[in-house]
Design a protein around this motif. Structure first.
Motif, PDB file in Angstrom:
ATOM      1  N   HIS A 110      18.859  40.295   7.869  1.00 53.24           N
ATOM      2  CA  HIS A 110      19.081  38.933   7.363  1.00 53.24           C
ATOM      3  C   HIS A 110      17.975  38.611   6.359  1.00 53.24           C
ATOM      4  O   HIS A 110      16.886  39.160   6.422  1.00 53.24           O
ATOM      5  CB  HIS A 110      19.079  37.914   8.508  1.00 53.24           C
ATOM      6  CG  HIS A 110      17.723  37.708   9.094  1.00 53.24           C
ATOM      7  ND1 HIS A 110      17.121  38.632   9.913  1.00 53.24           N
ATOM      8  CD2 HIS A 110      16.825  36.702   8.943  1.00 53.24           C
ATOM      9  CE1 HIS A 110      15.918  38.188  10.261  1.00 53.24           C
ATOM     10  NE2 HIS A 110      15.712  37.022   9.683  1.00 53.24           N
ATOM     11  N   ALA A 111      18.281  37.720   5.444  1.00 50.92           N
ATOM     12  CA  ALA A 111      17.304  37.351   4.418  1.00 50.92           C
ATOM     13  C   ALA A 111      16.323  36.328   4.985  1.00 50.92           C
ATOM     14  O   ALA A 111      16.729  35.310   5.532  1.00 50.92           O
ATOM     15  CB  ALA A 111      18.023  36.769   3.205  1.00 50.92           C
ATOM     16  N   THR A 112      15.038  36.604   4.853  1.00 51.75           N
ATOM     17  CA  THR A 112      14.003  35.670   5.311  1.00 51.75           C
ATOM     18  C   THR A 112      13.686  34.683   4.189  1.00 51.75           C
ATOM     19  O   THR A 112      14.057  34.895   3.035  1.00 51.75           O
ATOM     20  CB  THR A 112      12.719  36.428   5.684  1.00 51.75           C
ATOM     21  OG1 THR A 112      12.212  37.070   4.503  1.00 51.75           O
ATOM     22  CG2 THR A 112      12.970  37.463   6.768  1.00 51.75           C
ATOM     23  N   ASP A 113      12.985  33.615   4.518  1.00 45.35           N
ATOM     24  CA  ASP A 113      12.587  32.627   3.510  1.00 45.35           C
ATOM     25  C   ASP A 113      11.686  33.263   2.444  1.00 45.35           C
ATOM     26  O   ASP A 113      11.833  32.986   1.257  1.00 45.35           O
ATOM     27  CB  ASP A 113      11.859  31.447   4.160  1.00 45.35           C
ATOM     28  CG  ASP A 113      12.790  30.586   5.003  1.00 45.35           C
ATOM     29  OD1 ASP A 113      14.019  30.661   4.801  1.00 45.35           O
ATOM     30  OD2 ASP A 113      12.282  29.841   5.859  1.00 45.35           O
ATOM     31  N   VAL A 114      10.767  34.116   2.882  1.00 42.89           N
ATOM     32  CA  VAL A 114       9.854  34.774   1.932  1.00 42.89           C
ATOM     33  C   VAL A 114      10.649  35.690   1.002  1.00 42.89           C
ATOM     34  O   VAL A 114      10.420  35.712  -0.216  1.00 42.89           O
ATOM     35  CB  VAL A 114       8.748  35.562   2.676  1.00 42.89           C
ATOM     36  CG1 VAL A 114       7.938  36.414   1.714  1.00 42.89           C
ATOM     37  CG2 VAL A 114       7.846  34.614   3.437  1.00 42.89           C
ATOM     38  N   PHE A 115      11.606  36.428   1.560  1.00 41.42           N
ATOM     39  CA  PHE A 115      12.438  37.304   0.728  1.00 41.42           C
ATOM     40  C   PHE A 115      13.206  36.482  -0.300  1.00 41.42           C
ATOM     41  O   PHE A 115      13.262  36.835  -1.479  1.00 41.42           O
ATOM     42  CB  PHE A 115      13.413  38.121   1.577  1.00 41.42           C
ATOM     43  CG  PHE A 115      14.430  38.853   0.743  1.00 41.42           C
ATOM     44  CD1 PHE A 115      14.086  40.000   0.060  1.00 41.42           C
ATOM     45  CD2 PHE A 115      15.726  38.366   0.615  1.00 41.42           C
ATOM     46  CE1 PHE A 115      15.023  40.666  -0.737  1.00 41.42           C
ATOM     47  CE2 PHE A 115      16.664  39.015  -0.168  1.00 41.42           C
ATOM     48  CZ  PHE A 115      16.310  40.173  -0.844  1.00 41.42           C
ATOM     49  N   ASN A 116      13.820  35.379   0.150  1.00 44.26           N
ATOM     50  CA  ASN A 116      14.601  34.543  -0.774  1.00 44.26           C
ATOM     51  C   ASN A 116      13.728  33.995  -1.904  1.00 44.26           C
ATOM     52  O   ASN A 116      14.159  33.931  -3.051  1.00 44.26           O
ATOM     53  CB  ASN A 116      15.286  33.401  -0.025  1.00 44.26           C
ATOM     54  CG  ASN A 116      16.438  33.901   0.828  1.00 44.26           C
ATOM     55  OD1 ASN A 116      17.051  34.924   0.519  1.00 44.26           O
ATOM     56  ND2 ASN A 116      16.733  33.193   1.899  1.00 44.26           N
ATOM     57  N   LEU A 117      12.501  33.614  -1.586  1.00 43.71           N
ATOM     58  CA  LEU A 117      11.585  33.107  -2.607  1.00 43.71           C
ATOM     59  C   LEU A 117      11.246  34.204  -3.613  1.00 43.71           C
ATOM     60  O   LEU A 117      11.321  34.004  -4.836  1.00 43.71           O
ATOM     61  CB  LEU A 117      10.313  32.566  -1.955  1.00 43.71           C
ATOM     62  CG  LEU A 117       9.227  32.078  -2.907  1.00 43.71           C
ATOM     63  CD1 LEU A 117       9.725  30.893  -3.723  1.00 43.71           C
ATOM     64  CD2 LEU A 117       7.976  31.694  -2.139  1.00 43.71           C
ATOM     65  N   LYS A 118      10.881  35.379  -3.119  1.00 45.75           N
ATOM     66  CA  LYS A 118      10.536  36.485  -4.019  1.00 45.75           C
ATOM     67  C   LYS A 118      11.744  36.924  -4.843  1.00 45.75           C
ATOM     68  O   LYS A 118      11.616  37.249  -6.024  1.00 45.75           O
ATOM     69  CB  LYS A 118       9.963  37.659  -3.224  1.00 45.75           C
ATOM     70  CG  LYS A 118       8.571  37.378  -2.699  1.00 45.75           C
ATOM     71  CD  LYS A 118       7.999  38.569  -1.978  1.00 45.75           C
ATOM     72  CE  LYS A 118       6.573  38.285  -1.514  1.00 45.75           C
ATOM     73  NZ  LYS A 118       5.967  39.457  -0.862  1.00 45.75           N
ATOM     74  N   LYS A 119      12.930  36.906  -4.235  1.00 44.55           N
ATOM     75  CA  LYS A 119      14.152  37.270  -4.961  1.00 44.55           C
ATOM     76  C   LYS A 119      14.391  36.284  -6.107  1.00 44.55           C
ATOM     77  O   LYS A 119      14.771  36.682  -7.210  1.00 44.55           O
ATOM     78  CB  LYS A 119      15.340  37.281  -4.006  1.00 44.55           C
ATOM     79  CG  LYS A 119      16.628  37.717  -4.646  1.00 44.55           C
ATOM     80  CD  LYS A 119      17.760  37.785  -3.637  1.00 44.55           C
ATOM     81  CE  LYS A 119      19.056  38.162  -4.336  1.00 44.55           C
ATOM     82  NZ  LYS A 119      20.191  38.180  -3.435  1.00 44.55           N
ATOM     83  N   ALA A 120      14.149  34.996  -5.860  1.00 44.33           N
ATOM     84  CA  ALA A 120      14.320  33.980  -6.901  1.00 44.33           C
ATOM     85  C   ALA A 120      13.302  34.169  -8.031  1.00 44.33           C
ATOM     86  O   ALA A 120      13.642  34.037  -9.212  1.00 44.33           O
ATOM     87  CB  ALA A 120      14.185  32.580  -6.300  1.00 44.33           C
ATOM     88  N   ILE A 121      12.062  34.500  -7.679  1.00 43.41           N
ATOM     89  CA  ILE A 121      11.035  34.754  -8.701  1.00 43.41           C
ATOM     90  C   ILE A 121      11.431  35.960  -9.549  1.00 43.41           C
ATOM     91  O   ILE A 121      11.341  35.936 -10.778  1.00 43.41           O
ATOM     92  CB  ILE A 121       9.651  34.955  -8.051  1.00 43.41           C
ATOM     93  CG1 ILE A 121       9.166  33.648  -7.415  1.00 43.41           C
ATOM     94  CG2 ILE A 121       8.636  35.468  -9.073  1.00 43.41           C
ATOM     95  CD1 ILE A 121       7.956  33.804  -6.523  1.00 43.41           C
ATOM     96  N   LEU A 122      11.911  37.024  -8.884  1.00 39.96           N
ATOM     97  CA  LEU A 122      12.334  38.214  -9.611  1.00 39.96           C
ATOM     98  C   LEU A 122      13.535  37.913 -10.506  1.00 39.96           C
ATOM     99  O   LEU A 122      13.617  38.413 -11.631  1.00 39.96           O
ATOM    100  CB  LEU A 122      12.660  39.349  -8.639  1.00 39.96           C
ATOM    101  CG  LEU A 122      11.445  39.975  -7.947  1.00 39.96           C
ATOM    102  CD1 LEU A 122      11.878  40.871  -6.809  1.00 39.96           C
ATOM    103  CD2 LEU A 122      10.590  40.736  -8.939  1.00 39.96           C
ATOM    104  N   ALA A 123      14.456  37.074 -10.032  1.00 41.12           N
ATOM    105  CA  ALA A 123      15.614  36.696 -10.845  1.00 41.12           C
ATOM    106  C   ALA A 123      15.156  35.981 -12.114  1.00 41.12           C
ATOM    107  O   ALA A 123      15.698  36.208 -13.201  1.00 41.12           O
ATOM    108  CB  ALA A 123      16.559  35.819 -10.039  1.00 41.12           C
ATOM    109  N   ALA A 124      14.131  35.137 -11.982  1.00 45.19           N
ATOM    110  CA  ALA A 124      13.584  34.453 -13.153  1.00 45.19           C
ATOM    111  C   ALA A 124      12.939  35.447 -14.122  1.00 45.19           C
ATOM    112  O   ALA A 124      12.855  35.191 -15.321  1.00 45.19           O
ATOM    113  CB  ALA A 124      12.569  33.393 -12.718  1.00 45.19           C
ATOM    114  N   GLN A 125      12.498  36.588 -13.595  1.00 47.50           N
ATOM    115  CA  GLN A 125      11.922  37.653 -14.423  1.00 47.50           C
ATOM    116  C   GLN A 125      13.019  38.554 -14.998  1.00 47.50           C
ATOM    117  O   GLN A 125      12.727  39.512 -15.713  1.00 47.50           O
ATOM    118  CB  GLN A 125      10.963  38.517 -13.596  1.00 47.50           C
ATOM    119  CG  GLN A 125       9.689  37.844 -13.200  1.00 47.50           C
ATOM    120  CD  GLN A 125       8.799  38.731 -12.322  1.00 47.50           C
ATOM    121  OE1 GLN A 125       8.256  38.248 -11.366  1.00 47.50           O
ATOM    122  NE2 GLN A 125       8.639  40.003 -12.629  1.00 47.50           N
ATOM    123  N   GLY A 126      14.280  38.292 -14.622  1.00 48.02           N
ATOM    124  CA  GLY A 126      15.386  39.120 -15.101  1.00 48.02           C
ATOM    125  C   GLY A 126      15.631  40.354 -14.254  1.00 48.02           C
ATOM    126  O   GLY A 126      16.260  41.307 -14.695  1.00 48.02           O
TER     127      GLY A 126
END
Length: 132
Positions: A110-126
Motif C-alpha cells: 500500500h502507498a504510505t504518506d511519505v511515498f505519496n509525497l515523494k511521488k508527487a515531488i518526483l512528478a513535479a520533476q517530470g
C-alpha cells in the motif's frame, strides 16, 4: 508482592518484547534471495520476475535501490539538518523494450504518506513512479 529493581524490570521488558525494525511496514519481513537482501517477500518476488524478463530480453539495465535526488522549485530538498539532499530510493529501475522507456518501479502493499509525497515531488520533476 515481590519487588524488583529498575534494571530487572528493563531486562524483563526487553525479553518479552523483541525490538522491531521501525522501517518495516505492516509486518513486511526481510527476505534473502540469491544472497541479496530485500525489504519484503513481495519485493524479492518482483526481483525474480524482473530478472526473468531481463534474461528473456524484454527489459534491460535492471538495477535495484536506485537513489533519485529530490528537487524543489528553489533547488535541492535538504534533510532537516541541511547537510544532505533528500532522495527517493526506487526499488527497481530498468528499460522496458516494449514501452521504449525507462521504468522506475516501487513494490508496495500500500502507498504510505511519505511515498505519496515523494511521488508527487518526483512528478513535479517530470519523473513518474510505477507502483506495483
Amino acid at each position: 508482592m515481590e519487588r524488583m529493581t529498575a534494571e530487572q524490570l528493563r531486562a524483563l521488558q526487553q525479553s518479552e518484547t523483541p525490538k522491531e525494525d521501525k522501517r518495516r511496514v505492516r509486518g513486511a519481513q526481510r527476505t534473502t534471495v540469491d544472497g541479496i537482501a530485500f525489504d519484503s517477500k513481495a519485493e524479492a518476488d518482483r526481483w525474480c520476475e524482473l530478472s526473468l524478463l531481463q534474461r528473456a530480453g524484454k527489459i534491460s539495465g535492471l538495477r535495484r535501490q536506485v537513489e533519485i535526488p529530490l528537487e524543489g522549485r528553489d533547488g535541492p530538498i535538504m534533510t532537516d539538518t541541511g547537510k544532505q539532499q533528500r532522495v527517493y530510493r526506487a526499488d527497481f529501475v530498468y528499460v522496458d523494450h516494449a514501452l521504449g522507456c525507462q521504468v522506475i518501479e516501487d513494490r508496495k502493499g500500500h502507498a504510505t504518506d511519505v511515498f505519496n509525497l515523494k511521488k508527487a515531488i518526483l512528478a513535479a520533476q517530470g519523473i513518474e513512479v510505477v507502483l506495483t
